[in-house]
Design a protein around this motif. Structure first.
Motif, PDB file in Angstrom:
ATOM      1  N   HIS A  69      -1.393  32.111 -43.176  1.00  0.00           N
ATOM      2  CA  HIS A  69      -0.447  31.581 -44.161  1.00  0.00           C
ATOM      3  C   HIS A  69      -0.196  32.699 -45.159  1.00  0.00           C
ATOM      4  CE1 HIS A  69      -4.301  30.967 -46.098  1.00  0.00           C
ATOM      5  NE2 HIS A  69      -3.765  30.568 -47.223  1.00  0.00           N
ATOM      6  N   HIS A  71      -0.326  32.932 -48.706  1.00  0.00           N
ATOM      7  CA  HIS A  71      -0.794  32.981 -50.093  1.00  0.00           C
ATOM      8  C   HIS A  71      -1.141  34.420 -50.481  1.00  0.00           C
ATOM      9  CE1 HIS A  71      -2.092  28.453 -50.247  1.00  0.00           C
ATOM     10  NE2 HIS A  71      -0.836  28.628 -50.634  1.00  0.00           N
ATOM     11  N   ASP A  73      -3.666  35.858 -51.773  1.00  0.00           N
ATOM     12  CA  ASP A  73      -4.959  36.451 -51.413  1.00  0.00           C
ATOM     13  C   ASP A  73      -5.010  36.855 -49.937  1.00  0.00           C
ATOM     14  OD1 ASP A  73      -4.820  33.599 -51.096  1.00  0.00           O
ATOM     15  OD2 ASP A  73      -6.980  33.530 -50.748  1.00  0.00           O
ATOM     16  N   HIS A  74      -3.963  36.507 -49.165  1.00  0.00           N
ATOM     17  CA  HIS A  74      -3.884  36.887 -47.751  1.00  0.00           C
ATOM     18  C   HIS A  74      -2.786  37.910 -47.499  1.00  0.00           C
ATOM     19  CE1 HIS A  74      -6.487  33.500 -46.240  1.00  0.00           C
ATOM     20  NE2 HIS A  74      -6.289  33.194 -47.507  1.00  0.00           N
ATOM     21  N   HIS A 158      -2.657  22.698 -46.588  1.00  0.00           N
ATOM     22  CA  HIS A 158      -3.048  23.701 -47.597  1.00  0.00           C
ATOM     23  C   HIS A 158      -1.802  24.464 -48.029  1.00  0.00           C
ATOM     24  CE1 HIS A 158      -5.246  26.896 -49.605  1.00  0.00           C
ATOM     25  NE2 HIS A 158      -4.724  27.785 -48.784  1.00  0.00           N
ATOM     26  N   ASP A 177      -7.241  28.958 -44.446  1.00  0.00           N
ATOM     27  CA  ASP A 177      -7.900  28.308 -45.590  1.00  0.00           C
ATOM     28  C   ASP A 177      -7.968  26.793 -45.428  1.00  0.00           C
ATOM     29  OD1 ASP A 177      -8.270  30.697 -46.836  1.00  0.00           O
ATOM     30  OD2 ASP A 177      -6.769  30.397 -48.408  1.00  0.00           O
TER      31      ASP A 177
HETATM   32 ZN   LIG Z   1      -4.587  29.871 -49.069  1.00  0.00          ZN
END
Ligand SMILES: [Zn+2]
Ligand SMILES: [Zn+2]
Length: 241
Positions: A69, A71, A73-74, A158, A177
């Motif tokens: 995904h 986000h 932090d990825h 999520h 996540d």
């Molecule tokens: Zn996430």
């Protein structure tokens, strides 16, 4: 970085104020057709590439980056990594791919407060997360890559375009996540999140036989107890109704 089994390497995220996602490299080395799963937080691409080189992995063999995904932090260091691996394709679920191509950063930041905080902290300009996506995944693919077969499973909740990658021969699950070790699950309050769908997605994953769980954060599980994901889904039920 450790080898989980033949065809799966693990690079641990290095969290700071904001978490840095783990990265997995999947594919058998002799295939010269490797895939990177997720990238990580802004500024966290360099050590990952250095690790790969130290291990003797030729980064030219990494043909694509598949996002569980998108986000922050990825995807934060995706640009840094693509600069060093410009040949690499980007594969993302269609629900988040379209946003990435449009430069719609609501999923990347998740909420306005994070947008403001991250833009200030990392000196990011609007449009920093606009990317061309080479393959839009639907969640019903059977990817024959790197001498292995990875099934794509769409597990929204999520985020709208969250996917899991599942390798049925060895019961390996990479759920992003959506589910972690220690009966934890991903948060369900960010842009595109949906608690009821997250609950359904957890039950969908619970149908799989999983021995190795490789989540986006925290510890990995090498010997998942039978019924672990179902127990996690049931435990969270009251909060996801
Ligand atoms: Zn996430
Ligand atoms: Zn994450």
């Amino acid at each position: 970085m450790t080898q989980i089994c033949e065809g799966v390497y693990f690079i641990q995220g290095r969290d700071e104020m904001i978490p840095d996602s783990h990265v997995y490299i999947i594919g058998k080395s002799e295939s010269k057709d490797l895939s990177m799963v997720d990238a990580g937080l802004v500024g966290k691409g360099g050590y990952k590439i250095a690790y790969l080189k130290k291990l003797g992995i030729d980064i030219k063999d990494i043909k694509r980056i598949i996002m569980t995904h998108t986000h922050m932090d990825h995807i934060g260091c995706l640009g840094e990594i693509l600069k060093q691996m410009p040949w690499s394709e980007l594969w993302v679920h269609t629900h988040e791919a379209v946003q990435l191509e449009d430069g719609d950063e609501r999923t990347v930041y998740g909420m306005e407060m994070f947008r403001n905080m991250c833009q200030a902290q990392y000196n990011l300009k609007p449009g920093a997360f606009k990317f061309q996506v080479h393959k839009k995944l639907n969640g019903d693919e059977r990817l024959e890559i790197g001498g292995m077969i990875w099934e794509v499973i769409h597990i929204p909740g999520h985020s709208a375009g969250s996917i899991a990658l599942y390798e049925r021969a060895d019961n390996i699950l990479i759920p992003g996540d959506v589910v972690y070790a220690d009966y934890a699950i991903g948060r369900f309050d960010l842009h595109g999140a949906d608690p009821a769908k997250l609950h359904e997605s957890l039950f969908r994953l619970a149908e799989l036989e999983v021995d190795v769980l490789l989540p986006g954060h925290n510890r990995i599980m090498n010997q998942v107890p039978e019924g672990y994901i179902r127990a996690t889904a049931e435990q969270w039920g009251p909060y996801l109704a």
